[in-house]
Design an enzyme around this catalytic site. Structure first.
Site, PDB file in Angstrom:
ATOM      1  N   LYS A  26       0.818  -1.220   0.000  1.00 45.06           N
ATOM      2  CA  LYS A  26       0.000   0.000   0.000  1.00 45.06           C
ATOM      3  C   LYS A  26       0.843   1.257   0.000  1.00 45.06           C
ATOM      4  O   LYS A  26       0.382   2.322  -0.414  1.00 45.06           O
ATOM      5  CB  LYS A  26      -0.897   0.025   1.239  1.00 45.06           C
ATOM      6  CG  LYS A  26      -1.711  -1.205   1.461  1.00 45.06           C
ATOM      7  CD  LYS A  26      -2.891  -1.245   0.541  1.00 45.06           C
ATOM      8  CE  LYS A  26      -3.502  -2.598   0.492  1.00 45.06           C
ATOM      9  NZ  LYS A  26      -4.891  -2.696   0.771  1.00 45.06           N
TER      10      LYS A  26
HETATM   11  C1  LIG Z   1      -1.036  -7.767   2.444  1.00 43.87           C
HETATM   12  C2  LIG Z   1      -2.153  -7.639   1.478  1.00 43.87           C
HETATM   13  N1  LIG Z   1      -2.190  -8.483   0.442  1.00 43.87           N
HETATM   14  C3  LIG Z   1      -3.178  -8.423  -0.467  1.00 43.87           C
HETATM   15  C4  LIG Z   1      -4.206  -7.502  -0.350  1.00 43.87           C
HETATM   16  C5  LIG Z   1      -5.263  -7.481  -1.397  1.00 43.87           C
HETATM   17  O1  LIG Z   1      -5.117  -6.375  -2.243  1.00 43.87           O
HETATM   18  P1  LIG Z   1      -6.378  -5.763  -2.975  1.00 43.87           P
HETATM   19  O2  LIG Z   1      -7.320  -5.364  -1.884  1.00 43.87           O
HETATM   20  O3  LIG Z   1      -5.870  -4.598  -3.719  1.00 43.87           O
HETATM   21  O4  LIG Z   1      -6.933  -6.827  -3.820  1.00 43.87           O
HETATM   22  C6  LIG Z   1      -4.200  -6.620   0.741  1.00 43.87           C
HETATM   23  C7  LIG Z   1      -5.260  -5.612   0.980  1.00 43.87           C
HETATM   24  O5  LIG Z   1      -5.723  -4.893   0.219  1.00 43.87           O
HETATM   25  C8  LIG Z   1      -3.129  -6.654   1.646  1.00 43.87           C
HETATM   26  O6  LIG Z   1      -3.054  -5.799   2.651  1.00 43.87           O
HETATM   27  N1  LIG Z   2      -6.481  -5.151   2.589  1.00 40.12           N
HETATM   28  C1  LIG Z   2      -6.832  -3.807   2.733  1.00 40.12           C
HETATM   29  C2  LIG Z   2      -8.294  -3.580   2.680  1.00 40.12           C
HETATM   30  C3  LIG Z   2      -8.594  -2.213   2.149  1.00 40.12           C
HETATM   31  O1  LIG Z   2      -8.422  -2.217   0.804  1.00 40.12           O
HETATM   32  P1  LIG Z   2      -8.060  -0.984  -0.106  1.00 40.12           P
HETATM   33  O2  LIG Z   2      -6.937  -1.462  -0.941  1.00 40.12           O
HETATM   34  O3  LIG Z   2      -9.287  -0.693  -0.852  1.00 40.12           O
HETATM   35  O4  LIG Z   2      -7.662   0.182   0.739  1.00 40.12           O
HETATM   36  C4  LIG Z   2      -6.174  -3.243   3.990  1.00 40.12           C
HETATM   37  O5  LIG Z   2      -5.135  -3.733   4.322  1.00 40.12           O
HETATM   38  O6  LIG Z   2      -6.663  -2.346   4.626  1.00 40.12           O
END
Ligand SMILES: Cc1ncc(COP(=O)(O)O)c(C=O)c1O
Ligand SMILES: N[C@@H](CCOP(=O)(O)O)C(=O)O
Length: 548
Positions: free
Chosen positions: A132
């Site tokens: 992120k």
């Molecule tokens: C460590 C981790 N892996 C995978 C995901 C999944 O990613 P996305 O929500 O963009 O599909 C998340 C949360 O979003 C995450 O925090």
């Molecule tokens: N896995 C995410 C959930 C939120 O998803 P987002 O990518 O839409 O912000 C988290 O870790 O918070």
């Protein structure tokens, strides 16, 4: 129509100065002709839809970017979606350079060879050790840029104040907080599901004591937190008086920044592999929850990056895997062998709301927000053969998406979708579902085979990659989305007793030592969006008063 809603400045420069990939519309059809600034500050469209560019730019000269550094590549890619009439190129370069200067790895997102045709894209070298950071450090600086520009020469209540509300299952929260802590004219409210984030993730968020940061611990699931955030955005009163801003991947800026590492890792791969010719295809495998990360891959594919398939890897919260297998998008979990207590998912707790509590909690999601964006592109492609003009096709796509989403809300699902829509989804994507047991086995096996510790989310990607490699022998790039230290419970469960394993020595970064015993600040709240609204209002009023 764009109307300067939510305090976003009118576009600097004429509409003609923005080409179609720099103008944005809502996936539900009512909001259109927005600028990048409006979309970033507004987050969610007024009709409840998500913003997408009117057109995905097809890039013919992408091969010439091969030797660019991560920030320079980001500048080329992002410029395609942000007009210089909105942000001059030098300013954009400054924002990008600042955003990636906090990463610990010189390549920003290094690519590591695991074995055979399998490569791991390590996305966790940013300040909060999760993928992120790539988008959220950039989004934090983008908010700051727009606010400084709006507020120059303004004092007191004339200043534009942004109230960021976000939902997290652990990682978005800490990356957003890090990107926004202490920033002027911003209050941040992050909602997490009480007791359903890992202890380190909770500590990363709640030990940040800056007065503009507020952690709300909600009695419920991540989906409940996400629903509260969406309800706040839909509330015209709070949205316009407090200028709500989004940090979740509903914010287009999140998806945009993530496109960069698909291109960057492809180039890293080309440089590492002498027998691979630039232009040859690869597969990307993505641990998926809210569908934001993999959607960025879809944009890369549509822009011209040679991607043979994007593989969606889910945990036992498998709504997406079920969509690819059946064409139906339904919240209700499938009654597979694990639901009957089969071996595959020993110990997985299913909550009343239907969310299963797995070893990969960041992906414990029932409904994936960004899937709506893919649905729009699929519906648009489906509308095109009718031979009508482009305006009509876009309107049709918006109506189709609005109707699917309405069914999802009223009856918990929709589908099967039209065969052609499902076929287009299958043309670009495959899917895999990985159980907790398979996650643990994967962590174990990579530690014993190559002395590498995977976090449980990345392990899901690797397990899915190994299956995908039996169908296709082209190179696979599997996304590693978090550092293993963030998920100590799962990693220790998999590796305790393994020869040579010691969590403190092998995994724990210095930055996490002692974190959990630091002073914390968080507020418990009921799963009730109106109560959250009152709390946010009161807090922002106090902050604004204290700034006078
Ligand atoms: C460590 C981790 N892996 C995978 C995901 C999944 O990613 P996305 O929500 O963009 O599909 C998340 C949360 O979003 C995450 O925090
Ligand atoms: N896995 C995410 C959930 C939120 O998803 P987002 O990518 O839409 O912000 C988290 O870790 O918070």
């Amino acid at each position: 129509m764009s109307d300067g809603v939510n305090g976003a400045a009118p576009v600097n420069g004429s509409q003609e100065a923005r080409n179609a990939s720099q103008r944005y519309l809502s996936t539900r059809g009512d909001d259109y002709d927005f600028s990048f600034e409006q979309v970033v500050l507004k987050g969610l469209a007024t009709d409840g839809g998500l913003y997408i560019p009117e057109q995905i730019p097809e890039v013919t000269n992408w091969q010439s970017w091969k030797d660019l550094s991560f920030p320079d590549l980001a500048l080329e890619l992002l410029s395609l979606y942000i007009s210089t009439s909105e942000i001059p190129r030098d300013d954009l370069k400054g924002i990008i350079d600042r955003s990636f200067s906090t990463f610990r790895a010189p390549e920003t997102t290094p690519l590591r060879h695991l074995h055979d045709n399998l490569y791991l894209l390590e996305l966790f070298h940013g300040p909060t050790f999760a993928f992120k950071d790539v988008a959220l450090q950039f989004l934090g600086n983008m908010f700051e840029y727009f606010l400084v520009r709006k507020n120059t020469g303004k004092l007191g209540t004339d200043r534009h104040h942004l109230t960021v509300v976000g939902a997290t299952s652990g990682d978005t929260g800490s990356a957003a907080i890090y990107g926004l802590r202490g920033k002027k004219d911003v209050s941040v409210f992050i909602l997490h599901p009480k007791g359903r984030v890992s202890p380190i993730q909770e500590a990363q968020m709640t030990t940040v004591l800056d007065p503009n940061v507020h952690n709300l611990s909600v009695t419920g699931s991540f989906d409940d937190c996400q629903d509260i955030v969406k309800a706040l955005f839909a509330d015209a009163d709070i949205n316009s008086t407090l200028n709500l801003g989004a940090v979740n991947s509903i914010n287009w800026c999140r998806i945009l920044a993530q496109i960069v590492y698909y291109f960057h890792s492809y180039f890293s791969f080309v440089k590492q592999s002498s027998d691979f010719t630039i232009g040859d295809k690869v597969r990307f495998v993505v641990p998926t929850g809210n569908f934001g990360d993999i959607l960025a891959g879809y944009f890369a594919l549509r822009m011209g990056l040679p991607i043979e398939k994007l593989v969606v890897a889910t945990n036992e919260n498998d709504i997406l895997d079920r969509f690819w297998k059946t064409g139906k998008y339904e919240k209700k979990p499938a009654r597979g062998p694990e639901a009957e207590g089969g071996l595959e998912s020993d110990g997985v707790k299913a909550h009343e709301d239907g969310v299963k509590e797995t070893l990969s909690p960041a992906m414990d999601i029932l409904v994936s927000s960004n899937f709506e964006r893919l649905l729009w592109f699929l519906a648009y492609e489906f509308a095109a053969p009718a031979g009508m003009d482009d305006e009509w096709n876009k309107k049709q796509a918006g109506q189709e998406v609005a109707s699917w989403l309405k069914q999802l809300k009223s009856s918990g699902g929709f589908g099967p979708v039209y065969q052609d829509v499902h076929a287009s989804a299958k043309r670009d994507f495959e899917s895999e579902r990985v159980s907790d047991k398979q996650t643990v086995d994967t962590i174990k096996s990579y530690f014993s085979k190559i002395d590498y510790v995977l976090d449980p989310h990345s392990a899901i990607g690797v397990a899915a990659s190994v299956r995908s490699m039996t169908r296709s022998n082209i190179p696979h790039i599997s996304l590693s989305t978090a550092h293993p230290a963030k998920f100590a419970g799962a990693v220790e469960l998999a590796l305790k007793g393994e020869a040579g394993f010691n969590f403190e020595e092998k995994v724990l970064p210095q930055e996490f030592v002692g974190l959990e015993s630091k002073e914390k600040r968080l507020t418990d709240v009921d799963n009730d969006w109106k109560k959250v609204r009152e709390l946010v209002k009161k807090q922002v009023e106090e902050e604004l008063k204290s700034q006078k």
